[in-house]
Motif scaffolding. Structure first.
Motif, PDB file in Angstrom:
ATOM      1  N   ASN A  20      -5.050  -3.585 -18.636  1.00 35.47           N
ATOM      2  CA  ASN A  20      -3.727  -3.814 -19.256  1.00 35.47           C
ATOM      3  C   ASN A  20      -2.663  -2.906 -18.651  1.00 35.47           C
ATOM      4  O   ASN A  20      -1.820  -2.347 -19.383  1.00 35.47           O
ATOM      5  N   PHE A  53      -2.656  -9.433 -22.572  1.00 32.80           N
ATOM      6  CA  PHE A  53      -1.935  -9.021 -21.372  1.00 32.80           C
ATOM      7  C   PHE A  53      -1.968 -10.082 -20.284  1.00 32.80           C
ATOM      8  O   PHE A  53      -0.949 -10.341 -19.621  1.00 32.80           O
ATOM      9  N   ALA A  76      -0.104  -1.622 -21.630  1.00 34.42           N
ATOM     10  CA  ALA A  76       0.241  -2.554 -22.700  1.00 34.42           C
ATOM     11  C   ALA A  76      -0.851  -2.599 -23.754  1.00 34.42           C
ATOM     12  O   ALA A  76      -2.043  -2.503 -23.439  1.00 34.42           O
ATOM     13  N   ASN A 121      -5.420  -6.390 -14.788  1.00 33.25           N
ATOM     14  CA  ASN A 121      -5.583  -7.093 -16.065  1.00 33.25           C
ATOM     15  C   ASN A 121      -6.764  -6.563 -16.873  1.00 33.25           C
ATOM     16  O   ASN A 121      -6.801  -6.722 -18.085  1.00 33.25           O
TER      17      ASN A 121
END
Length: 121
Positions: free
Chosen positions: A77, A29, A24, A74
């Motif tokens: 992303n 995110f 992403a 995380n």
């Protein structure tokens, strides 16, 4: 702009495994729940799996429960879908999606373009 880009699709034999990835960009995110959906030929798009913002909660459709696993990173992303014990009926275009709510009723506001997974018998 927001982009979700899937990768990892392809041809897999029944009983085999593969892993999809989705990276992403253009969004924060960590505030989004993420999900995977799929659309088989001639059928409507359906929910497959979801993961909450922190990655601590996951939810699966009955058709993939126990065979697929969703996870996220995380820091990078990234969201993944590990697919095991694949069946011909898993053949579909798989879409990554970002949503502000979590669960099977998630209503994604961002979608990837999809990646095709074909399971041969």
């Amino acid at each position: 702009q927001v982009q979700l880009v899937e990768s990892g699709g392809g041809l897999v034999q029944a009983g085999g495994s593969t892993r999809l990835s989705c990276v992403a960009s253009g969004l924060t995110f960590r505030v989004y729940a993420m999900g995977w959906f799929r659309q088989a030929p001639g059928k409507e798009r359906e929910f497959v799996a979801a993961i909450d913002r922190s990655g601590g909660l996951t939810y699966y459709s009955d058709s993939v429960k126990g065979r697929f696993a969703i996870s996220r990173d995380n820091a990078k992303n990234l969201v993944y879908l590990q697919m095991n014990s694949l069946r011909p009926e898993d053949t579909a275009v798989y879409y990554c999606a970002a949503s502000l709510n979590y669960g099977s009723s998630m209503n994604p506001i961002h979608w990837g373009k999809g990646t095709l997974v074909t399971v041969s018998s």
